[in-house]
Design an enzyme around this catalytic site. Structure first.
Site, PDB file in Angstrom:
ATOM      1  N   HIS A  77      31.419  39.771  46.797  1.00  0.00           N
ATOM      2  CA  HIS A  77      32.215  38.889  45.933  1.00  0.00           C
ATOM      3  C   HIS A  77      33.152  39.709  45.057  1.00  0.00           C
ATOM      4  CE1 HIS A  77      30.568  39.509  41.833  1.00  0.00           C
ATOM      5  NE2 HIS A  77      29.422  39.788  42.433  1.00  0.00           N
ATOM      6  N   CYS A  78      34.250  39.085  44.696  1.00  0.00           N
ATOM      7  CA  CYS A  78      35.128  39.610  43.654  1.00  0.00           C
ATOM      8  C   CYS A  78      35.150  38.534  42.574  1.00  0.00           C
ATOM      9  CB  CYS A  78      36.506  39.960  44.206  1.00  0.00           C
ATOM     10  SG  CYS A  78      37.275  38.683  45.229  1.00  0.00           S
ATOM     11  N   SER A  79      36.289  38.183  42.063  1.00  0.00           N
ATOM     12  CA  SER A  79      36.358  37.081  41.112  1.00  0.00           C
ATOM     13  C   SER A  79      36.662  35.773  41.831  1.00  0.00           C
ATOM     14  CB  SER A  79      37.425  37.348  40.042  1.00  0.00           C
ATOM     15  OG  SER A  79      37.483  36.290  39.110  1.00  0.00           O
ATOM     16  N   GLY A 128      33.026  35.055  42.225  1.00  0.00           N
ATOM     17  CA  GLY A 128      32.217  35.586  41.143  1.00  0.00           C
ATOM     18  C   GLY A 128      31.444  34.457  40.485  1.00  0.00           C
TER      19      GLY A 128
END
EC number: 3.1.3.48
Length: 318
Positions: A232-234, A99
């Site tokens: 994306h994630c975090s 992220g």
């Protein structure tokens, strides 16, 4: 003892595994074999002092397939915590990244621009349950407004809230060339922090929507090679790794009617450090596979019924 877990098996054989005793235990043993597979990759760039501030978490980034940025706006750094990851028979289908942070927002958009990406998949909220930042707000939430980075202007054209995701159409403009492109931003909203997707069927439908629109986008721009999907994630490893694994398996299942979960997990881990790193990550994939298999057999059954109906009609007509 798990034998030949890296072999490709038929979909029906994988389906029958659900009836085995101690199935979760078998899956955990498989994951242990995946983790033990040696891979001699390096991660030197992610640990350089000047690049460590660009890492949201203390997670390594492979050197051999990292996304290398071109210099611009006086910046000499080519580093972003991102890697190319292959799909099923689809090289560099994904760019997996963390992220964005405020400091890396321009780098994120530079990676999108330089790779001609038209789809971004976001698998995290911007804030955690305690208000901590999981991802910088790298686009404007308001329509007809924008954010400006060193190299780009990112305008929010419109936003559409769907039952399981939010689709935002963005326009990115290069400040030097004044060229613009449209980006489809999909934020999946049914995957709570540190949990599994709320509904596996909805998750698979979401992945199918992404694939369909990637092909449409390629046709619109008359691209012979489809551009990568930015995911994306975090942390850029847990949810993103699972997303890519399910996508790869869905395409393998549809195209080849086979399953090779361990091979898929192994390859993703070789292309994105720390993905599918726990037994629970590996176990999460299993229900998704069963849903895939269930849907596939439903589709095949419908086709079979339709074909039988057509044969009967022909017999009656003759």
């Amino acid at each position: 003892m798990v034998v030949n877990c890296f072999e490709t098996c038929r979909a029906i054989d994988f389906w029958n595994r659900r009836n085995q005793l101690n199935f979760p235990g078998i899956v955990r043993l498989e994951h242990h074999q995946v983790i033990l597979k040696p891979f001699n990759g390096t991660w030197e760039n992610s640990e350089k002092p000047e690049n460590q501030r660009k890492n949201r978490y203390n997670i390594r980034c492979w050197d051999h397939n990292r996304v290398i940025l071109k210099s611009g706006s006086g910046s000499t750094s080519n580093y972003i915590h991102a890697n190319y990851v292959d799909g099923f028979e689809d090289d560099k289908k994904f760019i997996i990244t963390q992220g964005p942070m405020e400091e890396t927002c321009n780098d994120f958009w530079k990676a999108v621009w330089q790779n001609n990406c038209s789809i971004i998949v976001m698998l995290t909220p911007t804030k955690g349950t305690n208000g901590e930042e999981l991802c910088y707000q790298y686009w404007s939430l308001n329509e007809d407004s924008n954010i400006i980075t060193e190299d780009f202007v990112i305008e929010t054209v419109n936003t559409s809230v769907r039952p399981t995701y939010i689709l935002t159409t963005l326009r990115i403009t290069d400040k030097i060339s004044n060229d613009s492109r449209r980006i489809s931003h999909y934020q999946y909203t049914e995957w709570p922090v540190d949990e599994t997707p709320t509904n596996h069927v909805d998750f698979i439908k979401f992945i199918k929507i992404i694939n369909i629109n990637r092909k449409k986008s390629g046709s619109n721009y008359q691209q012979q090679l489809l551009s990568p999907i930015v995911v994306h994630c975090s942390d850029g490893v847990k949810k993103t790794g699972i997303f890519c694994a399910v996508d790869i398996s869905l395409n393998q299942l549809v195209l080849r009617k086979t399953v090779s979960l361990a091979k898929t997990a192994e390859k993703i881990r070789q292309q994105r450090h720390s993905t599918i790193s726990t037994p629970d990550d590996y176990l999460i994939l299993q229900p998704g596979y069963y849903v895939l298999l269930y849907l596939l057999y439903k589709i095949l059954a419908i086709i079979k019924i339709k074909n039988c109906g057509e044969k009967k009609s022909r017999r009656k007509s003759t």
